[in-house]
Design an enzyme around this catalytic site. Structure first.
Site, PDB file in Angstrom:
ATOM      1  N   ASP A 129     -19.250  -4.144  11.008  1.00 41.38           N
ATOM      2  CA  ASP A 129     -20.038  -3.333  11.944  1.00 41.38           C
ATOM      3  C   ASP A 129     -20.017  -1.841  11.632  1.00 41.38           C
ATOM      4  O   ASP A 129     -20.206  -1.012  12.507  1.00 41.38           O
ATOM      5  CB  ASP A 129     -19.479  -3.568  13.358  1.00 41.38           C
ATOM      6  N   GLU A 149     -18.211 -11.796   9.250  1.00 35.56           N
ATOM      7  CA  GLU A 149     -17.624 -11.364  10.527  1.00 35.56           C
ATOM      8  C   GLU A 149     -18.737 -11.119  11.553  1.00 35.56           C
ATOM      9  O   GLU A 149     -18.800 -10.084  12.218  1.00 35.56           O
ATOM     10  CB  GLU A 149     -16.769 -10.100  10.355  1.00 35.56           C
ATOM     11  N   GLU A 179     -20.021   0.651  16.802  1.00 34.16           N
ATOM     12  CA  GLU A 179     -19.854  -0.655  16.150  1.00 34.16           C
ATOM     13  C   GLU A 179     -20.524  -1.809  16.901  1.00 34.16           C
ATOM     14  O   GLU A 179     -21.061  -2.722  16.271  1.00 34.16           O
ATOM     15  CB  GLU A 179     -18.368  -0.946  15.922  1.00 34.16           C
ATOM     16  N   HIS A 181      -7.660   5.558  15.233  1.00 32.03           N
ATOM     17  CA  HIS A 181      -8.755   6.266  14.562  1.00 32.03           C
ATOM     18  C   HIS A 181     -10.081   6.170  15.294  1.00 32.03           C
ATOM     19  O   HIS A 181     -11.019   6.881  14.971  1.00 32.03           O
ATOM     20  CB  HIS A 181      -8.958   5.711  13.145  1.00 32.03           C
ATOM     21  N   ARG A 205     -13.503   6.327  17.077  1.00 27.84           N
ATOM     22  CA  ARG A 205     -14.348   7.463  17.443  1.00 27.84           C
ATOM     23  C   ARG A 205     -14.253   7.779  18.939  1.00 27.84           C
ATOM     24  O   ARG A 205     -14.117   8.932  19.344  1.00 27.84           O
ATOM     25  CB  ARG A 205     -15.786   7.085  17.086  1.00 27.84           C
ATOM     26  N   HIS A 264      -4.783   8.075   9.573  1.00 29.37           N
ATOM     27  CA  HIS A 264      -6.128   7.908   9.026  1.00 29.37           C
ATOM     28  C   HIS A 264      -6.538   9.221   8.364  1.00 29.37           C
ATOM     29  O   HIS A 264      -6.055  10.286   8.733  1.00 29.37           O
ATOM     30  CB  HIS A 264      -7.076   7.570  10.190  1.00 29.37           C
TER      31      HIS A 264
HETATM   32  C1  UD1 Z   1     -15.327   4.078   9.931  1.00 29.84           C
HETATM   33  C2  UD1 Z   1     -16.183   3.064  10.700  1.00 29.84           C
HETATM   34  C3  UD1 Z   1     -15.328   2.304  11.712  1.00 29.84           C
HETATM   35  C4  UD1 Z   1     -14.092   1.702  11.055  1.00 29.84           C
HETATM   36  C5  UD1 Z   1     -13.338   2.794  10.298  1.00 29.84           C
HETATM   37  C6  UD1 Z   1     -12.201   2.169   9.543  1.00 29.84           C
HETATM   38  C7  UD1 Z   1     -18.515   3.652  11.135  1.00 29.84           C
HETATM   39  C8  UD1 Z   1     -19.480   4.229  12.087  1.00 29.84           C
HETATM   40  N1  UD1 Z   1     -17.222   3.751  11.458  1.00 29.84           N
HETATM   41  O1  UD1 Z   1     -14.891   5.069  10.869  1.00 29.84           O
HETATM   42  O2  UD1 Z   1     -16.101   1.255  12.287  1.00 29.84           O
HETATM   43  O3  UD1 Z   1     -13.266   1.167  12.059  1.00 29.84           O
HETATM   44  O4  UD1 Z   1     -14.219   3.406   9.352  1.00 29.84           O
HETATM   45  O5  UD1 Z   1     -11.255   3.093   9.145  1.00 29.84           O
HETATM   46  O6  UD1 Z   1     -18.910   3.112  10.119  1.00 29.84           O
HETATM   47  N2  UD1 Z   1     -12.268  10.393   5.369  1.00 29.84           N
HETATM   48  C9  UD1 Z   1     -11.750  10.828   4.180  1.00 29.84           C
HETATM   49  N3  UD1 Z   1     -11.340   9.887   3.248  1.00 29.84           N
HETATM   50  C10 UD1 Z   1     -11.397   8.559   3.480  1.00 29.84           C
HETATM   51  C11 UD1 Z   1     -11.903   8.128   4.728  1.00 29.84           C
HETATM   52  C12 UD1 Z   1     -12.344   9.049   5.654  1.00 29.84           C
HETATM   53  O7  UD1 Z   1     -11.678  12.006   3.912  1.00 29.84           O
HETATM   54  O8  UD1 Z   1     -10.994   7.757   2.614  1.00 29.84           O
HETATM   55  C13 UD1 Z   1     -12.713  11.404   6.389  1.00 29.84           C
HETATM   56  C14 UD1 Z   1     -14.015  12.137   5.991  1.00 29.84           C
HETATM   57  O9  UD1 Z   1     -13.937  13.459   6.453  1.00 29.84           O
HETATM   58  C15 UD1 Z   1     -15.069  11.370   6.786  1.00 29.84           C
HETATM   59  C16 UD1 Z   1     -14.306  11.066   8.060  1.00 29.84           C
HETATM   60  O10 UD1 Z   1     -12.984  10.745   7.618  1.00 29.84           O
HETATM   61  O11 UD1 Z   1     -16.228  12.152   7.014  1.00 29.84           O
HETATM   62  C17 UD1 Z   1     -14.855   9.938   8.898  1.00 29.84           C
HETATM   63  O12 UD1 Z   1     -15.120   8.775   8.127  1.00 29.84           O
HETATM   64  P1  UD1 Z   1     -16.220   7.716   8.666  1.00 29.84           P
HETATM   65  O13 UD1 Z   1     -16.282   6.557   7.732  1.00 29.84           O
HETATM   66  O14 UD1 Z   1     -17.496   8.415   8.975  1.00 29.84           O
HETATM   67  O15 UD1 Z   1     -15.645   7.263  10.055  1.00 29.84           O
HETATM   68  P2  UD1 Z   1     -14.319   6.492  10.427  1.00 29.84           P
HETATM   69  O16 UD1 Z   1     -13.837   7.074  11.697  1.00 29.84           O
HETATM   70  O17 UD1 Z   1     -13.420   6.379   9.269  1.00 29.84           O
HETATM   71  N1  UDP Z   2      -4.333  -0.599   6.888  1.00 33.08           N
HETATM   72  C1  UDP Z   2      -3.795  -0.241   5.658  1.00 33.08           C
HETATM   73  N2  UDP Z   2      -3.026   0.899   5.582  1.00 33.08           N
HETATM   74  C2  UDP Z   2      -2.779   1.679   6.656  1.00 33.08           C
HETATM   75  C3  UDP Z   2      -3.339   1.319   7.916  1.00 33.08           C
HETATM   76  C4  UDP Z   2      -4.123   0.179   7.988  1.00 33.08           C
HETATM   77  O1  UDP Z   2      -4.000  -0.947   4.667  1.00 33.08           O
HETATM   78  O2  UDP Z   2      -2.067   2.684   6.528  1.00 33.08           O
HETATM   79  C5  UDP Z   2      -5.182  -1.802   6.975  1.00 33.08           C
HETATM   80  C6  UDP Z   2      -4.835  -2.805   8.073  1.00 33.08           C
HETATM   81  O3  UDP Z   2      -3.862  -3.727   7.616  1.00 33.08           O
HETATM   82  C7  UDP Z   2      -6.180  -3.451   8.375  1.00 33.08           C
HETATM   83  C8  UDP Z   2      -7.185  -2.349   8.061  1.00 33.08           C
HETATM   84  O4  UDP Z   2      -6.489  -1.370   7.314  1.00 33.08           O
HETATM   85  O5  UDP Z   2      -6.468  -4.534   7.499  1.00 33.08           O
HETATM   86  C9  UDP Z   2      -7.698  -1.758   9.350  1.00 33.08           C
HETATM   87  O6  UDP Z   2      -8.445  -0.623   9.075  1.00 33.08           O
HETATM   88  P1  UDP Z   2      -8.852   0.409  10.192  1.00 33.08           P
HETATM   89  O7  UDP Z   2      -7.874   0.346  11.301  1.00 33.08           O
HETATM   90  O8  UDP Z   2      -9.071   1.713   9.507  1.00 33.08           O
HETATM   91  O9  UDP Z   2     -10.287  -0.118  10.646  1.00 33.08           O
HETATM   92  P2  UDP Z   2     -10.775  -1.220  11.714  1.00 33.08           P
HETATM   93  O10 UDP Z   2     -10.122  -2.517  11.380  1.00 33.08           O
HETATM   94  O11 UDP Z   2     -10.412  -0.694  13.078  1.00 33.08           O
HETATM   95  O12 UDP Z   2     -12.250  -1.241  11.530  1.00 33.08           O
END
Ligand code: UD1
Ligand code: UDP
Length: 390
Positions: free
Chosen positions: A92, A114, A128, A205, A207, A238
């Site tokens: 999602d 999923e 999501e 993490h 939103r 995160h």
């Molecule tokens: C995204 C997903 C969320 C999922 C989460 C898992 C959407 C709308 N949200 O949210 O469903 O649960 O990922 O973690 O798709 N960033 C980095 N490096 C990384 C990752 C993130 O720098 O490896 C920072 C960047 O500034 C980026 C911000 O995090 O702009 C947000 O990342 P984004 O993927 O937009 O949203 P998440 O909150 O991670």
């Molecule tokens: N995870 C990981 N390292 C971490 C924290 C989480 O590998 O430090 C894994 C966790 O086991 C799970 C996935 O990341 O499989 C969950 O990701 P996240 O919580 O970012 O996203 P969501 O599942 O809420 O979309």
């Protein structure tokens, strides 16, 4: 063509990539969007996946619309060149929905892994719940992890013949890494686990929790750390800067609070196994920790994963500071309350979800037959519906 971009998608798609590559029926072209960067690369390295295409769309503090448009534009060029027979999107995220839309507009069948998770609140989790509903509308094949997710889709009038109950591939991934029992790269974590002290493992993490709710989470952790000096609170942060801005002022520097960068998947799951309590707002962690018999307190008002709530291993506690404090205190100090939640359950899969996925794709493309559905032996739908929110 599997398409993915964030950490949780990478973990859940990795078993599908492996099964597709092992199958003689398919050529598998792996496309990552790079919605995440470090957290995505970390997973691909662990599972030894080198993407064929990487759009590298990430921007600091990216907005949903800028991410969506960059992703669709990038994927469209790849579709023009590769002309895939089907795409697989997972879950999602923005990557997932962008992949589905871009493929649908090109007439490419969309396989949704999923599928059918529902909180029944379009604004939570945001965006999501909307993303997964939009993807359902345009998918040709819905891979529902449990019979509840299939029922959700049937209730929305999707044709049951287009739904296959596979289990969640996260359990396939979990089984693969847990048996490796990997060492921690950070020696401090290795020493902490070796002390045998109680561990509360925390991730946050979402939103909708950013800002004040997350500051409240931080305050609750600080209070718990002060009143429970013999307990270790470990929080892999995160990469999202908004998460660090909210949490760090409340908890940075506390003696029994350990903050780390995102842990490699094998290390993180080992930490779940070593922990006494998991406190999280993550989706994937809600699926993994029950499998390892760990009580999970979920810092959300609702969940699209009520199966483990009904099983008793997961409890929804919301983001109220006081409630978080009290819920963790109860589990740390009341043995009966702890034992009642610490039962290993596997409502989300049996480790064969990727095989069922590949068989269902073969059926979609008229080159094979699907496997029997995963039987998650769930309680009644009414009980499950009651468990989706506080
Ligand atoms: C995204 C997903 C969320 C999922 C989460 C898992 C959407 C709308 N949200 O949210 O469903 O649960 O990922 O973690 O798709 N960033 C980095 N490096 C990384 C990752 C993130 O720098 O490896 C920072 C960047 O500034 C980026 C911000 O995090 O702009 C947000 O990342 P984004 O993927 O937009 O949203 P998440 O909150 O991670
Ligand atoms: N995870 C990981 N390292 C971490 C924290 C989480 O590998 O430090 C894994 C966790 O086991 C799970 C996935 O990341 O499989 C969950 O990701 P996240 O919580 O970012 O996203 P969501 O599942 O809420 O979309």
């Amino acid at each position: 063509m599997p398409i993915y971009g964030t950490r949780p998608e990478a973990i859940k798609v990795a078993p599908i990539v492996k099964a597709l590559k092992e199958s003689e029926l398919f050529d598998c072209v792996v496309t990552v969007t790079g919605q995440h960067r470090e957290m995505l690369d970390q997973v691909n390295e662990l599972f030894d996946i080198t993407p064929d295409y990487d759009l590298d769309v990430i921007q600091p503090r990216q907005t949903l619309n800028s991410l969506l448009t960059r992703t669709i534009a990038g994927l469209d060029e790849i579709f023009e060149k590769e002309k895939p027979d089907a795409v697989v999107v997972q879950g999602d995220t923005t990557t997932s929905t962008a992949g589905a839309i871009a493929a649908f507009y090109r007439g490419i069948p969309v396989v949704h892994a999923e599928a059918g998770l529902r909180s029944h609140d379009i604004f939570s989790p945001f965006p999501e719940e909307a993303n997964r509903k939009m993807t359902s509308q345009i998918a040709s094949l819905h891979l529902a992890p449990t019979s509840l997710s299939k029922s959700n889709l049937v209730n929305e009038t999707f044709d049951p013949a287009t739904i296959s109950v596979t289990g969640n591939t996260v359990i396939d991934a979990l089984f693969t890494v847990v048996e490796k029992n990997v060492p921690f790269t950070d020696k401090k974590l290795e020493e902490l686990v070796a002390t045998g002290r109680k561990i509360v493992l925390i991730t946050t993490h979402r939103r909708e929790n950013q800002g004040e709710p997350m500051r409240g989470i931080g305050r609750a952790i600080a209070r718990l750390a002060a009143i429970e000096p013999d307990v270790e609170f470990i929080l892999p942060l995160h990469r999202n800067p908004a998460v660090r801005e909210a949490l760090l002022p409340e908890i940075d520097g506390l003696v029994n609070v350990t903050l780390t960068e995102p842990l490699a998947y094998g290390e993180f799951t080992r930490l779940i196994a070593a922990a006494n309590i998991v406190l999280t707002d993550s989706g994937g962690v809600q699926e993994e920790a029950p499998s390892l018999g760990k009580p999970v307190l979920v810092m959300r008002e609702n969940t699209e994963r009520p199966e483990a709530v009904v099983a008793g291993t997961v409890k929804l506690i919301g983001t109220n500071e006081e409630l978080i404090f009290e819920s963790v205190e109860l589990l740390l100090n009341d043995k009966a309350a702890y034992v009642a939640m610490a039962t290993a359950v596997n409502p989300y899969g049996d480790g064969l979800a990727a095989d069922r996925t590949v068989a269902a794709i073969a059926e979609l493309l008229n080159v094979g037959k699907r496997m029997a559905d995963f039987d998650s032996e769930l309680p009644s739908e009414d009980e499950l519906m009651d468990a989706t929110s506080i």
